[in-house]
Design an enzyme around this catalytic site. Sequence first.
Site, PDB file in Angstrom:
ATOM      1  CB  THR A 115     -13.191   0.221  10.703  1.00  0.00           C
ATOM      2  OG1 THR A 115     -14.506  -0.109  10.268  1.00  0.00           O
ATOM      3  CG2 THR A 115     -12.264  -0.958  10.460  1.00  0.00           C
ATOM      4  N   GLY A 119     -13.463   6.480   5.176  1.00  0.00           N
ATOM      5  CA  GLY A 119     -13.788   7.286   4.006  1.00  0.00           C
ATOM      6  C   GLY A 119     -13.844   8.764   4.362  1.00  0.00           C
ATOM      7  CD  GLU A 127     -21.702   0.348   5.837  1.00  0.00           C
ATOM      8  OE1 GLU A 127     -22.521   0.019   6.705  1.00  0.00           O
ATOM      9  OE2 GLU A 127     -21.254   1.508   5.727  1.00  0.00           O
ATOM     10  CB  THR A 166     -14.933  -7.561   3.010  1.00  0.00           C
ATOM     11  OG1 THR A 166     -14.311  -6.703   2.050  1.00  0.00           O
ATOM     12  CG2 THR A 166     -14.750  -8.995   2.568  1.00  0.00           C
ATOM     13  NE  ARG A 195     -16.704 -10.295 -30.592  1.00  0.00           N
ATOM     14  CZ  ARG A 195     -15.620  -9.721 -31.085  1.00  0.00           C
ATOM     15  NH1 ARG A 195     -15.690  -8.507 -31.582  1.00  0.00           N
ATOM     16  NH2 ARG A 195     -14.466 -10.352 -31.084  1.00  0.00           N
ATOM     17  CG  ASP A 231     -16.360 -11.081   6.195  1.00  0.00           C
ATOM     18  OD1 ASP A 231     -15.514 -10.957   5.291  1.00  0.00           O
ATOM     19  OD2 ASP A 231     -16.907 -12.161   6.486  1.00  0.00           O
ATOM     20  CB  SER A 269     -15.879  -8.356  12.343  1.00  0.00           C
ATOM     21  OG  SER A 269     -15.689  -8.478  10.954  1.00  0.00           O
TER      22      SER A 269
END
Lengths: 712, 712
Positions: B190, B229, B481, B479, B362, B483, B196
Amino acid sequence: MSSPTTQSAAGPSSTDAAAVAAGVAETAGGAPSRLDGQGEGAAGRVWPVDPEQLVADPRAVQKVLDGRWAPVRDRARATIPAAWCEPTDHLSTEEHRALTLQRLREVVPTGEHRYGFAASATGGIGGDSVGAQTVNFEMLGHADLSLTIKAGVQWGLFAGSIQALGTAKHHERYLRDAVELDLLGCFAMTETGHGSDVANLRTTATYDEATGEFVVHSPGPEARKDYIGNAARDARMAVVYAQLVTRGETHGVHAVLVPIRDEAGSALPGVTLSDCGRKMGLNGVDNGRIMFDHVRVPRENLLDRYGQVAEDGTYTSSISNPNARFFTTLGALVKGRVCIGAAALAAAKTGLAIAVTYAERRAQFPKAGGAKGEEVTLLDYRTHQRRLLPLLASSAVYALAQDDLVAELHRVTNPVLLGAAPAPGPQKALEAKAAGMKALLTWHATRSLQEAREACGGSGFLSENRIAQLKGDTDVFTTFEGDNTVLLQLLGKHLLSEHRDALKGAGRIGQARAVTTSLVDAYAGRTPARAVAGFVGEVVTDISALRQRGAAKQAGSAPEEADSELFDRAWQLRMLEHRERRTLESLALRMRKRAQAGESGFTVMNEVQDHLVLAARAHLDAWVARTADAAIARAEDERAKVLLSRLLDLHVLSLVEADRAWYLERGLVTAGRSRELTTAVNALCAQVRPHALRVVDAFGLPQGWLGAHIAS
Amino acid sequence: MSSPTTQSAAGPSSTDAAAVAAGVAETAGGAPSRLDGQGEGAAGRVWPVDPEQLVADPRAVQKVLDGRWAPVRDRARATIPAAWCEPTDHLSTEEHRALTLQRLREVVPTGEHRYGFAASATGGIGGDSVGAQTVNFEMLGHADLSLTIKAGVQWGLFAGSIQALGTAKHHERYLRDAVELDLLGCFAMTETGHGSDVANLRTTATYDEATGEFVVHSPGPEARKDYIGNAARDARMAVVYAQLVTRGETHGVHAVLVPIRDEAGSALPGVTLSDCGRKMGLNGVDNGRIMFDHVRVPRENLLDRYGQVAEDGTYTSSISNPNARFFTTLGALVKGRVCIGAAALAAAKTGLAIAVTYAERRAQFPKAGGAKGEEVTLLDYRTHQRRLLPLLASSAVYALAQDDLVAELHRVTNPVLLGAAPAPGPQKALEAKAAGMKALLTWHATRSLQEAREACGGSGFLSENRIAQLKGDTDVFTTFEGDNTVLLQLLGKHLLSEHRDALKGAGRIGQARAVTTSLVDAYAGRTPARAVAGFVGEVVTDISALRQRGAAKQAGSAPEEADSELFDRAWQLRMLEHRERRTLESLALRMRKRAQAGESGFTVMNEVQDHLVLAARAHLDAWVARTADAAIARAEDERAKVLLSRLLDLHVLSLVEADRAWYLERGLVTAGRSRELTTAVNALCAQVRPHALRVVDAFGLPQGWLGAHIAS
């Protein structure tokens, strides 16, 4: 037919906060103009218009959107620093809390925190204006939401309770200190066991006539005060909501002032404080938990405007009905709900402004068959327009409606701030509407920020682009100050009782209130099932007569037969109003049928729960559209009118499109008309698209307020 | 008619990871059974059933949900510590990153990170199973999502690229180190400018025959590698996707290995690294940015499986078509998309499990008219059921479909892992389906976690209850890998080309592929508009003939006329399949009409963009239902079948209900039937409600894996 007024433009140009508040307040008391059931007003204009007509001056549009308290907004624009709009989610919890408290103290010199207090109760510093307080809260919501919520806790809930439920002795001793931050406090209502069921709080405040003290106690882990803002770190005192017990008798929920920390910040004896820790957002607010182990406070600490305890333990109250007293005590919450809706709307606007700005700049692919250098930006794509533009339109429309809600809040509660007794009828109607609008606006924010995040792709995920924090900070809005689903049911029940009242003729307001109460009680388990069945039958007694009357009145002009156009405002309003009326009527019918079949109160209400919620939404949708239409009709600038009118078209047609199955099922639109709705929304998106940044501009956010790297 | 098999139960009981992977792989190669177009299979069973029939053994239900790779799941259940499921969002970014890297290293001794590598390329340690790798990734997604994504970056993207695009020299030199974490890397695809539009990346790798090196360069700020990453902190090497240039000629996007940091962690000369900073979630993953200033790497660093550069700069490739080469290079991404969908599904299941567990315990209000102590819990309320149970049902249904998708992924790509040449046809179909399912599952996760958060009220907002972090961590899944909106269009275009192929008869697969490519090109601007118009006309040439054929075939059995029941599976599938077919046909018709009217390629595609997305969704909905129905038919345990079948009913009827306007508009359901849908969904919710915890149990999450205080 709405009568155009100049209300929205009124207000002094003074920049002194209190003067602004007072000045605006005078002009904001009138009932909002609204359309009658025939949907006239701004109606009758038919799309398409000359595109040139949409090229409005953003300042003219802003003037309409700013509404009645424009001077308050302008002052906030001048005083809130852009630095407060920058993301802070990289800070550690402790750093963030410290920064938030520091910013809270920086608000004090502006004087804008004083709007909502009575001058008479604060030694002259109060601004005497609930409306200005609410609008200022909204403006703060464009900036730092931790600060906004901490401000709401300190000034709205803590100091606000002392103001609203206390008497002169409390005002003199505590109020000015609380307003000026010399006394930090918290609002200890919610308990671990039961969040929404305030009437059944477990904490007790038992009067001990031997010592003239209240003994505040948490009888078990379920009674622990939970999620209490300011409790983990800053609060020195709590307004504790507890069951008041005197002479062995319980008088329902009352508020008592209980010191919880010494000046150094250590918990006082008998008080156990803990920290809710990290949260999804709002980490600048120190939410905590409080347990009380027989903590003694003087008798004077009872906030005793609506219920007094004499030295010997005798209980007195000007409101003899315990239920009415409970709701009066809780009346102060209505402002909080209006404020949360306002802050949610502000956050939605900010997030959409970021996403629209980005979408105007960002290319995804080069244009197919386009000339070299001819850019297609994200906002040129239909799916992108569909994602952002209806929400942008709705944000503008909601702003117009919110202004009316604030006006109603101001009209109903400002006299109470200034010392008058609450008027139960208007208060009840206001509470129902505020509950519903809080739900509508907070869900709008959640949805808008989700779309904005996704529309910005990976950039939207980075903290530097702010949407991440806006999402984290606002996500809890849909469930705090009342869970949205519960709030919509509250509104639905109010509508049912109003409906019954309408059936039986005028003059039965008292009865309607009783009915609402009994319904709420029924669902909450405070009334035997048999009584509910009776009530349910009663609500719908005359339903068939009404239906006949309705049919006669509508003959020839029902939505299904009218030769109306999608872009005809009258048709649009009729669609929403028909849904509003019909969901309510059929709800009442279903309830009667089930009750007559002998079903229990719980079963009846549970079986129609989704229907009840729908009726409430349908009512809000119609009310919002009518209100916005009237506000647009009042506008002076012609092009601003046209642009806002297109946004209202887009808002309404998107709503009708989203629920077109409902209309189709009832034969209110044909299949062809239904499909036209989708075409119309697409066309409106394309028509509004060139003006998207104009609308963003009209939100009136000063330079730097978007706080996003991608939109700077 | 589907043939029941015992596939899902197959697999060895060995606990050695590679053996597990290899063993399961053998059993997972078969084509998934599916229903024919008439919607038989498990169909024909009519609700209501004896409630007793729903009391299934959770282990028997789990066996069906676990699917083909159950042994891989069991092994993950045994090796992933519950501590990894505890929230970590209170950590500072640096603490969180350090913890995540530490956990990544703790995965290594389990061997589960080796599933997806070829034994032959890793000196024998690889597990030879893409399927096992994907399922293991899903299981990790129940625990620490930062760890999951970091694992995906290191093993799936970085090492995965070396495996898939490299040759023996790369495998020998780098692969084992990358797998065993002796070499940390990142996947630099990217760029800041165009997310994209991978084909138009700006980074260049220019071969310098004088030195035998590639010069890797970022020609401007738009070419900066972004959101990468591992790039901010840990990666020592990057797989850089760049335009390959030799002898002045560009050969399209290729991958080159580029060292970016020295052993001490400092950026190497010419490499500028920066940090994306704090994010909405996944803060354990160090996303960063990379700029290259004429960085030189040896010729051998080109990953040259599909394109080679000789010493003199001569370029060769076994794939002569540059476009086909590009898509083959990107083929490795398909696994990543299947993995992201899997992790999203895992997170949705976790969040719903927390919310359902909480809702079972609850209380909100005491029961109206109930005996003292008779509790109503949140899950007894209809609105609460409506919020959670359809999503719970969908999660189970998606698990069944995902298992088939993984089987297809395994069947198509495992031979390539083991050295075979990719088969373009099946690869294309797989990519389209994987793209669509990634969109479906990640939006399902976003929606499920939002509902789960709100359903838990204030508790859901606290980090200690984990949903906050699950939301933050997964939000970007929609969004990254790819969009989601772009991915659905990818699927839609694939369906269009398949559709054209079906019209023209068999044996035209090659043509269909070319059509897809040209369509993608058209929208992405790589084909002149005129060519698009021609293509669009071609797609729909025989549409009217098909419609006539379809009408004849369906006579008397079309959904609108059938005497079918809502709870009849055949009717349900017919509804979804009719929508699938009709959205596609009308899309093709609309495109032809517009193209014939002379509209540009961009305008044609943009005007139908929402329709294209709808066609893709309709296809997925039908495929998922068919696949799940077949999986249920294969199940052995009768009660598990019944319970799962009710969940499928709830899933399908909720889908049809949500889009009932579409059916109404086309006269495919009557107004009465449409309203019955709502009643049926309500009734199914009530029927499933007592078994909600049973379904949660069947998800097979070990003790402590919910990681939430309120569900512990």
